[in-house]
Design a protein around this motif. Sequence first.
Motif, PDB file in Angstrom:
ATOM      1  N   ARG A 112    -149.507 -18.861 -74.691  1.00 59.05           N
ATOM      2  CA  ARG A 112    -148.846 -20.200 -74.551  1.00 59.05           C
ATOM      3  C   ARG A 112    -149.407 -21.012 -73.441  1.00 59.05           C
ATOM      4  NH1 ARG A 112    -143.940 -22.139 -76.238  1.00 59.05           N
ATOM      5  NH2 ARG A 112    -143.225 -20.506 -77.575  1.00 59.05           N
ATOM      6  N   THR A 113    -149.463 -20.070 -72.256  1.00 57.73           N
ATOM      7  CA  THR A 113    -149.597 -20.837 -70.960  1.00 57.73           C
ATOM      8  C   THR A 113    -150.889 -21.312 -70.770  1.00 57.73           C
ATOM      9  OG1 THR A 113    -149.208 -18.700 -69.814  1.00 57.73           O
ATOM     10  CG2 THR A 113    -147.365 -20.027 -69.878  1.00 57.73           C
ATOM     11  N   ASP A 114    -151.871 -20.451 -71.481  1.00 58.83           N
ATOM     12  CA  ASP A 114    -153.327 -20.616 -71.031  1.00 58.83           C
ATOM     13  C   ASP A 114    -153.942 -22.122 -71.217  1.00 58.83           C
ATOM     14  OD1 ASP A 114    -153.708 -18.090 -70.080  1.00 58.83           O
ATOM     15  OD2 ASP A 114    -154.786 -17.436 -72.068  1.00 58.83           O
ATOM     16  N   SER A 115    -154.817 -22.572 -70.662  1.00 61.90           N
ATOM     17  CA  SER A 115    -155.317 -23.857 -70.664  1.00 61.90           C
ATOM     18  C   SER A 115    -155.930 -23.993 -72.205  1.00 61.90           C
ATOM     19  CB  SER A 115    -156.517 -24.113 -69.349  1.00 61.90           C
ATOM     20  OG  SER A 115    -157.462 -24.907 -70.317  1.00 61.90           O
ATOM     21  N   GLY A 116    -155.491 -25.028 -72.711  1.00 60.17           N
ATOM     22  CA  GLY A 116    -155.901 -25.565 -73.959  1.00 60.17           C
ATOM     23  C   GLY A 116    -155.055 -25.066 -75.084  1.00 60.17           C
ATOM     24  N   SER A 117    -154.370 -23.919 -74.997  1.00 55.53           N
ATOM     25  CA  SER A 117    -153.580 -23.190 -76.040  1.00 55.53           C
ATOM     26  C   SER A 117    -152.658 -24.284 -76.772  1.00 55.53           C
ATOM     27  CB  SER A 117    -152.974 -22.119 -75.854  1.00 55.53           C
ATOM     28  OG  SER A 117    -152.181 -21.431 -76.761  1.00 55.53           O
ATOM     29  N   THR A 118    -152.390 -24.492 -78.093  1.00 54.16           N
ATOM     30  CA  THR A 118    -151.576 -25.076 -78.672  1.00 54.16           C
ATOM     31  C   THR A 118    -150.867 -24.176 -79.851  1.00 54.16           C
ATOM     32  OG1 THR A 118    -153.007 -25.837 -80.715  1.00 54.16           O
ATOM     33  CG2 THR A 118    -152.907 -27.307 -78.824  1.00 54.16           C
ATOM     34  N   LEU A 119    -151.060 -22.924 -79.588  1.00 54.07           N
ATOM     35  CA  LEU A 119    -150.135 -21.948 -80.541  1.00 54.07           C
ATOM     36  C   LEU A 119    -149.016 -22.048 -80.267  1.00 54.07           C
ATOM     37  CD1 LEU A 119    -152.693 -19.053 -81.191  1.00 54.07           C
ATOM     38  CD2 LEU A 119    -152.159 -21.020 -82.585  1.00 54.07           C
ATOM     39  N   GLY A 120    -148.509 -22.215 -79.139  1.00 53.11           N
ATOM     40  CA  GLY A 120    -147.001 -22.344 -78.686  1.00 53.11           C
ATOM     41  C   GLY A 120    -146.157 -23.493 -79.555  1.00 53.11           C
ATOM     42  N   VAL A 121    -146.960 -24.648 -79.578  1.00 52.71           N
ATOM     43  CA  VAL A 121    -146.044 -25.712 -80.253  1.00 52.71           C
ATOM     44  C   VAL A 121    -146.103 -25.467 -81.760  1.00 52.71           C
ATOM     45  CG1 VAL A 121    -148.142 -27.119 -80.737  1.00 52.71           C
ATOM     46  CG2 VAL A 121    -146.013 -28.130 -80.319  1.00 52.71           C
ATOM     47  N   VAL A 122    -147.021 -24.787 -82.317  1.00 52.12           N
ATOM     48  CA  VAL A 122    -146.804 -24.297 -83.634  1.00 52.12           C
ATOM     49  C   VAL A 122    -145.762 -23.421 -83.833  1.00 52.12           C
ATOM     50  CG1 VAL A 122    -148.218 -23.521 -85.667  1.00 52.12           C
ATOM     51  CG2 VAL A 122    -149.452 -24.922 -83.960  1.00 52.12           C
ATOM     52  N   HIS A 123    -146.002 -22.178 -83.267  1.00 51.40           N
ATOM     53  CA  HIS A 123    -144.869 -21.184 -83.168  1.00 51.40           C
ATOM     54  C   HIS A 123    -143.320 -21.947 -82.911  1.00 51.40           C
ATOM     55  CE1 HIS A 123    -141.766 -18.718 -80.863  1.00 51.40           C
ATOM     56  NE2 HIS A 123    -142.129 -17.808 -82.014  1.00 51.40           N
ATOM     57  N   ASP A 124    -143.293 -22.703 -81.946  1.00 47.62           N
ATOM     58  CA  ASP A 124    -141.791 -23.437 -81.922  1.00 47.62           C
ATOM     59  C   ASP A 124    -141.379 -23.972 -82.986  1.00 47.62           C
ATOM     60  OD1 ASP A 124    -142.259 -22.149 -79.310  1.00 47.62           O
ATOM     61  OD2 ASP A 124    -142.445 -23.835 -78.191  1.00 47.62           O
ATOM     62  N   THR A 125    -142.361 -25.000 -83.619  1.00 47.17           N
ATOM     63  CA  THR A 125    -142.078 -25.536 -84.723  1.00 47.17           C
ATOM     64  C   THR A 125    -141.600 -24.744 -85.995  1.00 47.17           C
ATOM     65  OG1 THR A 125    -143.727 -27.250 -83.941  1.00 47.17           O
ATOM     66  CG2 THR A 125    -142.602 -27.710 -86.338  1.00 47.17           C
ATOM     67  N   ILE A 126    -142.350 -23.515 -86.461  1.00 49.40           N
ATOM     68  CA  ILE A 126    -142.053 -23.062 -87.191  1.00 49.40           C
ATOM     69  C   ILE A 126    -140.579 -22.299 -87.068  1.00 49.40           C
ATOM     70  CG2 ILE A 126    -142.528 -20.704 -88.609  1.00 49.40           C
ATOM     71  CD1 ILE A 126    -145.602 -21.643 -88.104  1.00 49.40           C
ATOM     72  N   ARG A 127    -140.549 -21.658 -85.769  1.00 51.19           N
ATOM     73  CA  ARG A 127    -139.307 -20.913 -85.367  1.00 51.19           C
ATOM     74  C   ARG A 127    -137.896 -22.064 -85.655  1.00 51.19           C
ATOM     75  NH1 ARG A 127    -138.966 -17.179 -86.592  1.00 51.19           N
ATOM     76  NH2 ARG A 127    -139.923 -15.709 -85.383  1.00 51.19           N
ATOM     77  N   ALA A 128    -138.126 -22.980 -85.088  1.00 53.72           N
ATOM     78  CA  ALA A 128    -137.146 -23.776 -85.330  1.00 53.72           C
ATOM     79  C   ALA A 128    -136.648 -24.203 -86.613  1.00 53.72           C
ATOM     80  CB  ALA A 128    -137.379 -25.500 -84.677  1.00 53.72           C
ATOM     81  N   LEU A 129    -137.464 -24.114 -87.774  1.00 48.53           N
ATOM     82  CA  LEU A 129    -137.160 -24.442 -89.024  1.00 48.53           C
ATOM     83  C   LEU A 129    -137.010 -22.866 -89.738  1.00 48.53           C
ATOM     84  CD1 LEU A 129    -139.847 -26.746 -90.090  1.00 48.53           C
ATOM     85  CD2 LEU A 129    -137.499 -27.408 -89.805  1.00 48.53           C
ATOM     86  N   ARG A 130    -137.470 -21.763 -89.134  1.00 50.55           N
ATOM     87  CA  ARG A 130    -137.261 -20.414 -89.904  1.00 50.55           C
ATOM     88  C   ARG A 130    -136.919 -19.613 -88.693  1.00 50.55           C
ATOM     89  NH1 ARG A 130    -138.173 -19.490 -95.411  1.00 50.55           N
ATOM     90  NH2 ARG A 130    -139.567 -21.092 -96.228  1.00 50.55           N
TER      91      ARG A 130
END
Length: 643
Positions: A237-255
């Motif tokens: 998630r800290t790598d330049s350009g990665s957006t998987l962190g935001v996808v993870h966080d959204t799913i995790r908040a709901l599930r």
Amino acid sequence: CDSCYGPSSAVVHERNVRRMQPTAQNATVGPKAPLEWGQINFLHTTDTHGWLEGHIKEQNYGADWGDFVSFSRHMTQKAGNLGVDLLLVDTGDLHDGNGLSDASSLDGALSNPIFENINYDLLTIGNHELYISDIAYDTFANFSKVWGEKYLTSNVQIFNSATGQYEYIGAKYRYFTTEHGIRIMSFGVLFDFTGNSNVSKITKAADMVKQQWFLDAVNYNETIDLFLVIGHNPVRRTDSGSTLGVVHDTIRALRPNTPIQAFGGHSHVRDFTVYDESSTGLESGRYCETLGWLSMSGINSTTFTGNMKPRGVANPTRKAVNSSTNGLAYSRRYLDWNRLTFEYHATKSQDSTFDYHSGLRVTETINATRTSLNLSSLYGCAPATYCQSCQPFGAAGNIFTLVSEALAATVINASRSDIARYIIVNTGSIRFDLVKGPFTYDDSFIVSPFTDAFQYIPSVPYQYAKNVLNQLNGATLVERSQGGLFGYMPLPNNHDSCEDPTISLISGGGSDLKRRSTGLTRRQTVVTPGYVTSDDFGTDGDDTPHSAIPSYTQPNYAQGNASFPTNGSDPDVVDVVFLDYFASTVVKELVALGANYTTADVAYYMDPSFTTQKYLPEYAQISPEWQADVPNCPVGKGIGYSD
Ligand SMILES: Nc1ccn([C@@H]2O[C@H](COP(=O)(O)O)[C@@H](O)[C@H]2O)c(=O)n1
Ligand SMILES: [Zn+2]
Ligand SMILES: [Zn+2]
């Protein structure tokens, strides 16, 4: 016509050379231990970039796509025998990097049908499918239709002129149940790419996760045992350009409790990262050098009918987070892409039954396609190896030293040839080492595959021109690949001066060049150079242990100089030549230096058909040094070469 450009006279006859396969005798270390098999298991490819032939000059990555077809079938069969699931995943970037994909008039026209021989469960799109409109439309009309709901493009749309609407190139999501009953919701998310042609549209991940369809899919009205987020997208998630962190966080908040597994790509590295106690991400390198393996056990599923801990094999034991009590266990492994590795891990290793007919047919198709594309045609004999990062920038063996020389010698506008010029390229346009020995039509795509043309701003006052390169290298840069560890693999023995150390002769030739037993009868102890990976689980991820290859940081731009005064004085003005790929950045940096230019001042320096694909072949053909050894290249006098 790209495919007409290859030289026609000298040809390296592949039927007379064989790719070295790792054997007990030639001292390549094999896998360290059998794989751990869990309740669900994954084989992951990414950033294949057309390398379906495998690495002809690097024995450690010498398997071809046909070998992978056979291997994946063995592994699927093995999963069935063990009563577990095995899913195959690819995360995009299918071309730009190899003759097999790039020598056809449309990139991928011949390599995509070969790629399609793998029974993938999930795939997603890479940025290289979107730079050029014709390729984007081919991906939409053909590639995505082959895979149907398995091709996930959750944030990538294309303009369909038939409907007058933007449409998703593939599916937005896929909900499915595995053979053994695990219920999966999956997405495919490209990083926030902006270099696409104007026919496609990429929704930023931060916006996508707010869209109603996405929220509805996460809150699906049927049970979800596991989320799979695949993406052409760095996993860390800290790598330049990665957006998987935001996808993870959204799913995790709901599930809050559902496991999330990510598979990523684009940054061309081996990596494994932990997001939380029930979420991890795997990235599996590039260029058919790496096959990623991930296994998991402990997924809560009332419909799972398989084995949580298959017997007779090792099982995953690692928790994502040490303190976790959720019962999830993981293992990850980065497999080197060679037959020794594949045979070792296949059901019936170490015997002659590895090859399936389907795999052999794919190998035959690859060979026939390479022949039809004339990929072994020889441009010249490289007098030395030039690497991308194993030598410091400026060193004789650094590829940008060669690039500077080649640019100066070949990028010429006849009507301005007496005017001093700087010729600037982005170092990301060079994709691989250039190896001593035969420099073929194929190698020209391997080293410099893009079709970026040379533009310029004429007669820039020297006081500005002399600072452009430094300004570019210090400036905010266009996105570029980070690259990974790589390298050709010299064999540990002595060879003649112009001999490619990784190619040797088969006496008598023969057509069955690659189908030989690897003779794995004893444990080998010699460690060869290659990937040495460190990730969130530590340093034990590489299936075959290697010694590290030196890796020096390179600047983002390199330049060649030509037609400067021979008396050492400064010219009054200089033509600043650069690639259309980053023309607007050059203008911006000239303005930052105090010069008064706009994009209206930019023109083509040469015919736009002379691209970054062309200058190294041209240099090889005009350089006396590269032509001198042609008759003796690649393996000694008169062998492996004819005209
Ligand atoms: N026309 C182009 C397109 C791309 N590049 C370089 O490739 C990099 C992206 O490659 P990935 O495999 O990492 O997606 C890009 O950042 C450029 O360096 C290019 O030079 N010309
Ligand atoms: Zn890539
Ligand atoms: Zn990419």
